[in-house]
Structure formats: structure tokens, C-alpha cells
Motif scaffolding. Structure first.
Motif, PDB file in Angstrom:
ATOM      1  N   PHE A   1       5.123  -1.858  -4.350  1.00  0.00           N
ATOM      2  CA  PHE A   1       4.804  -0.528  -3.971  1.00  0.00           C
ATOM      3  C   PHE A   1       4.866   0.353  -5.145  1.00  0.00           C
ATOM      4  CE2 PHE A   1       9.627  -0.379  -3.118  1.00  0.00           C
ATOM      5  CZ  PHE A   1       9.852   0.675  -3.764  1.00  0.00           C
ATOM      6  N   ARG A   2       5.691   0.011  -6.258  1.00  0.00           N
ATOM      7  CA  ARG A   2       5.819   0.915  -7.395  1.00  0.00           C
ATOM      8  C   ARG A   2       4.790   1.009  -8.273  1.00  0.00           C
ATOM      9  NH1 ARG A   2      10.641   2.702  -7.129  1.00  0.00           N
ATOM     10  NH2 ARG A   2      12.321   1.379  -6.223  1.00  0.00           N
ATOM     11  N   LYS A   3       3.967  -0.309  -8.302  1.00  0.00           N
ATOM     12  CA  LYS A   3       2.603  -0.092  -9.162  1.00  0.00           C
ATOM     13  C   LYS A   3       1.642   0.721  -8.102  1.00  0.00           C
ATOM     14  CE  LYS A   3       2.994  -4.876 -11.580  1.00  0.00           C
ATOM     15  NZ  LYS A   3       2.994  -6.055 -11.198  1.00  0.00           N
TER      16      LYS A   3
ATOM     17  N   ALA B   1       0.868  -1.141  -0.103  1.00  0.00           N
ATOM     18  CA  ALA B   1       0.138   0.199  -0.085  1.00  0.00           C
ATOM     19  C   ALA B   1       0.894   1.283  -0.003  1.00  0.00           C
ATOM     20  CB  ALA B   1      -0.963  -0.008   1.129  1.00  0.00           C
ATOM     21  N   THR B   2       0.359   2.250  -0.707  1.00  0.00           N
ATOM     22  CA  THR B   2       1.153   3.476  -0.739  1.00  0.00           C
ATOM     23  C   THR B   2       0.144   4.625  -0.419  1.00  0.00           C
ATOM     24  OG1 THR B   2       0.868   3.899  -3.195  1.00  0.00           O
ATOM     25  CG2 THR B   2       2.949   2.838  -2.543  1.00  0.00           C
TER      26      THR B   2
ATOM     27  N   LYS C   1       2.157   4.174  -8.618  1.00  0.00           N
ATOM     28  CA  LYS C   1       1.828   4.898 -10.031  1.00  0.00           C
ATOM     29  C   LYS C   1       0.260   5.091  -9.899  1.00  0.00           C
ATOM     30  CE  LYS C   1       2.199   3.418 -14.852  1.00  0.00           C
ATOM     31  NZ  LYS C   1       2.331   2.313 -15.607  1.00  0.00           N
ATOM     32  N   LYS C   2      -0.527   4.187  -9.323  1.00  0.00           N
ATOM     33  CA  LYS C   2      -1.951   4.397  -9.137  1.00  0.00           C
ATOM     34  C   LYS C   2      -2.256   5.773  -8.244  1.00  0.00           C
ATOM     35  CE  LYS C   2      -3.655  -0.223  -8.963  1.00  0.00           C
ATOM     36  NZ  LYS C   2      -4.395  -1.057  -7.831  1.00  0.00           N
ATOM     37  N   SER C   3      -1.579   5.792  -7.418  1.00  0.00           N
ATOM     38  CA  SER C   3      -1.482   7.009  -6.456  1.00  0.00           C
ATOM     39  C   SER C   3      -1.438   8.290  -7.244  1.00  0.00           C
ATOM     40  CB  SER C   3      -0.894   7.053  -5.271  1.00  0.00           C
ATOM     41  OG  SER C   3      -1.401   6.094  -4.037  1.00  0.00           O
ATOM     42  N   TYR C   4      -0.116   8.208  -7.903  1.00  0.00           N
ATOM     43  CA  TYR C   4       0.040   9.572  -8.849  1.00  0.00           C
ATOM     44  C   TYR C   4      -0.876   9.823 -10.006  1.00  0.00           C
ATOM     45  CZ  TYR C   4       4.272  10.444  -5.863  1.00  0.00           C
ATOM     46  OH  TYR C   4       5.121  10.612  -5.001  1.00  0.00           O
ATOM     47  N   GLN C   5      -1.291   8.449 -10.758  1.00  0.00           N
ATOM     48  CA  GLN C   5      -2.285   8.916 -11.617  1.00  0.00           C
ATOM     49  C   GLN C   5      -3.489   9.487 -11.160  1.00  0.00           C
ATOM     50  OE1 GLN C   5      -2.477   5.075 -13.285  1.00  0.00           O
ATOM     51  NE2 GLN C   5      -0.963   5.111 -15.070  1.00  0.00           N
TER      52      GLN C   5
END
Ligand code: AMP
Ligand code: GLY
Length: 424
Positions: free
Chosen positions: A394-396, A334-335, A399-403
Motif C-alpha cells: 500500500f505504501r508504493k 489498492a489505495t 506514492k503513485k496516488s500522491y505523485q
């Protein structure tokens, strides 16, 4: 049952979100809450330290569980107030007694506790106005950087790390003789500097047993590359990739067990969370600080990974039955990335309309500093919204958080684009 969450940040929205998912939660209240909690619970406009108003709210709404988010009410003794008030003594308040909360309320007390129970931490000495000269002499025996900590609560600002001996002595004087942090710096702890990488471990304890919750790492500085002023936290990742079994075993044996045993030995009533701030020096973990609550924004990545019903888990902690319940954790990472008001952590404006929240897909929007104004969601704090995502690594997830953050906007919105930059 009816449940009340105390607080108004992203942490409390996350608690409310998880509690609302439980079949056992009937009516949910948050005091004072924010625009996000208003969507899933009833906000009650009372302060977290107004114990009388909290009592009235609990009685009026037939509340059986109170989850305390921030440290202030705990350090002021809300758990003792509940256990000593006839009409409240059977309400399940999740949070330590005042004596327990001193682990966060006084850095000196926390250091003494660690020393007493042989818990690894930086070497230290503490000083008052009367021993200012001895404090300066002690600084002369240390190598830079110098770590000065105000003993009491100073809204996360009470720790100074200084390179220069002259600055260190001057700041010690400012803290002790000129009340730089008010009463909080009447006593100052001077600590050996530990050089390593930080992580946080969260423990839920009933005073006898414990559950180690998912680990997390937060990003405290305002600027990319961990530069600039300290904030409450600009993002977090769980689990911490370098917290492998070997390190976690050391943490459990040397730190978690002696902490829980120490509370028990000292007959401290503790039913709640212990947030242990750690630093890994080489391969060895040391405690930097205890907090007696969950972290923010760490909660936004820790709780979404907990699969066990949160009401069941908290009730078990209250009833001293933690050894009877299994903790189930989502293995995904999770991020969370925090979106803040321009200017934060210094002066910033409030009341800016936030757009794009309803366009967020496949992430969870936790409100941190928001309120409703004429039906619109507007900013109401430095930290405004935390966008949490889950994925196989965590990288994936990041990416979702930033999108999704790219869909949000408000005047002078800011966020760090490099959360997780130091992890591999
Ligand atoms: P605290 O409020 O005690 O968590 O301290 C705030 C921050 O100061 C920590 O997150 C660390 O980054 C840093 N810090 C505190 N104590 C030490 C220490 N003894 N050595 C190195 N860094 C420290
Ligand atoms: N994110 C740090 C804290 O909650 O204290």
C-alpha cells in the motif's frame, strides 16, 4: 446487455469503469453521473429517487441490469418497485428490498437484527421523546465517551460521540425533543463506546450464499491524523493490513454467516451488497453499522482489485447462483486519495476548473463531484476526484496516488497527505 448505474459519485464512476470492461456490457448508462462517467457511459439526467423516470429510462433503453449506488433509493424501496412493476420485474436490480435496506435505514432495526442473530455489537438501548428521561438516566449508567445515534438516515452526520455527561444529555434532548436531525432523530440509539481500530468488510449476497469482497479501511476525518469534522471519506486502502486470516475467520463465522442466515431466516429478499462497518477491540470484531450498498471511497479500492467479470458476478447474485462462481482477487494493494473542495465538509464553492487530469499516469482517476461546463471539467461537489493506484504494497500504491495528485489543480483544492498513517 445494457446496464444502468444509479448515482453520481466516485463509487458510481468505479462501478461504471468495471462494468465497461466487461464483454457482456453493450450500452452503459449512469444516472445522473458526472464528468468522468460521461467519458465511458451515457449520462442520463434523472434523480436516483425518481422511480418513474428510472422506469422510463430502463424501458426506453432496453436495460437489463440496474446497479444501485447510494442508499436512498434502496431505503425508499426501489427493489420492491422493480419486482412489483410488471414491465420491470425481470430487470436485474442489484440492491436489497426495502425490508433489507432497513439495516441501514434504521439503526434501531440493525441493533435488533444483531441481537436476534447473536452478532457481536456494542450494548445499547433506544429512546424516543416520551422516554427522554429514561434515556438520560441510562446515560448515567454508562462511562464516557457517550455514543448517540439518530435512528434514521442523517447524511452520515447522525452519530455523536461526547465526553461530557452534561453535553450527552443536552444532545439527547436536542435530538429527541428538538429534532436535531429532523425525523431521523425521533428515535435515538445510545450505545456503549467501543475502543479499537475500524475496518470495513464488503459482502455480496444473493440471500443464500455470499462472497466476501476485499476488505478496506477508510479515513473519514477532514484533517491529518484523523482530526476535525467527519466527511464522506478522504481516502481508503485495500486490503486492510491487520485483517489477517484469524481475524477474517472470526468475522466470517461470527458476523457474515449469521448476517446472511438472519436475512434468510427472516425471509428478507436481499440481492446486493452488505457493507459491514467493524471495530476490532483487542482481537475481537464487533459490528458498528450495516450499510446496504458499497462504500465511497471504499469502492474505489475494492472493485479495482476484483478480477472476476463484474457483470457475471452481479448476475450470479441476482439469480441466486453465487455458489457457482469463483471470486478472483488481485493480490496487489489498492489505495485511493480523495481530492476535495476547500471548505468541505462545510460550505464550499463549485464550478472551479480542474486541470491536470490528462497528465495522470499509472493511476486511475475516478470522478466524484465533477461536471462538464463549456467543455471543461469543473468541480461540482465537496469530494471532487479520487485517485486510485495499485502496487505490491500500500505504501508504493500511495506514492503513485500522491505523485499523480500533485499534477492536479483547482482553486482551493485540498487533500489529506497522511492516508494510511496508522497502518504498519
Ligand atoms: P456509524 O454511522 O454508525 O458508522 O458511526 C460513525 C462513526 O462513529 C463510526 O465510524 C465510528 O468511528 C464511530 N462509532 C460509532 N459507534 C461507535 C461505538 N459504539 N463505539 C465507538 N465508536 C463508534
Ligand atoms: N465511506 C463511508 C461510506 O460510504 O459510508
Amino acid at each position: 446487455m445494457n446496464i444502468l448505474v444509479l448515482g453520481s459519485g466516485g463509487r458510481e464512476h468505479t462501478f461504471a469503469y468495471k462494468l465497461a470492461q466487461s464483454d457482456r456490457c453493450d450500452s452503459l448508462y449512469v444516472a445522473p453521473g458526472n464528468a468522468g462517467t460521461a467519458e465511458i457511459a451515457t449520462n442520463v439526467s434523472i434523480s436516483v429517487t425518481d422511480f418513474n423516470a428510472i422506469k422510463e429510462c430502463v424501458l426506453k433503453n432496453d436495460i437489463h441490469m440496474v446497479v444501485v449506488g447510494p442508499e436512498d433509493p434502496l431505503v425508499h424501496g426501489i427493489a420492491d418497485y422493480f419486482s412489483e412493476t410488471e414491465e420491470l420485474k425481470n430487470v436485474m436490480l442489484i440492491g436489497p428490498s426495502k425490508r433489507g435496506a432497513l439495516l441501514e435505514g434504521s439503526k434501531e432495526r440493525a441493533k435488533e437484527f444483531m441481537l436476534q442473530h447473536s452478532i457481536p455489537t456494542a450494548a445499547y438501548a433506544s429512546f424516543t421523546k416520551e422516554s427522554l428521561n429514561a434515556g438520560k438516566a441510562f446515560l448515567d449508567t454508562l462511562k464516557p465517551p457517550y455514543v448517540l445515534k439518530a435512528d434514521g438516515l442523517a447524511a452520515g452526520k447522525g452519530v455523536l460521540i461526547l465526553q461530557d455527561i452534561k453535553d450527552a444529555k443536552q444532545e439527547l434532548e436536542n435530538m429527541l425533543a428538538h429534532q436535531k436531525f429532523g425525523d431521523a432523530s425521533n428515535t435515538v440509539v445510545i450505545e456503549e463506546f467501543l475502543d479499537g481500530i475500524e475496518l470495513s468488510v464488503f459482502v455480496l449476497t444473493d440471500g443464500e450464499d455470499y462472497k466476501i469482497l476485499p476488505t478496506a479501511k477508510d479515513y473519514k476525518r477532514i484533517g491529518e491524523g484523523d482530526k476535525g469534522l467527519n466527511t464522506g471519506g478522504m481516502g481508503a486502502i485495500s486490503p486492510v493490513p491487520f485483517a489477517d486470516t484469524t481475524l477474517m475467520n472470526k468475522i466470517e463465522e461470527r458476523i457474515v454467516k449469521p448476517t446472511v442466515m438472519g436475512l434468510k431466516e427472516e425471509k428478507i429478499d436481499y440481492k446486493g451488497f452488505v457493507f459491514i462497518g467493524l471495530i476490532k477491540v483487542g482481537d475481537e470484531p464487533y459490528v458498528i453499522e450495516y450499510n446496504v450498498r458499497m462504500g465511497d471511497p471504499e469502492t474505489e479500492v475494492v472493485l479495482p482489485r476484483i478480477k472476476t467479470d463484474l457483470v457475471d458476478l452481479l448476475e450470479a447474485a441476482y439469480r441466486k447462483e453465487l455458489n457457482n462462481i469463483a471470486l478472483e482477487v488481485d493480490l496487489r494493494a489498492a489505495t485511493t486519495v480523495m481530492v476535495v473542495s476547500g471548505g468541505y465538509p462545510e460550505a464550499y464553492e463549485k464550478g472551479k476548473e480542474i486541470s491536470g487530469i490528462s497528465s495522470v499516469e499509472d493511476s486511475i482517476v475516478f470522478h466524484a463531484g465533477t461536471t462538464l461546463k463549456d467543455g471543461a471539467v469543473v468541480t461540482n461537489g465537496g469530494r471532487v476526484i479520487a485517485v486510485t493506484s495499485l502496487d505490491s504494497d500500500f505504501r508504493k500504491a500511495l506514492k503513485k496516488s500522491y505523485q499523480n495528485i500533485a499534477k492536479l489543480s483547482f482553486d482551493r483544492m485540498y487533500y489529506r497527505t497522511d492516508i494510511g498513517f496508522d497502518l504498519s
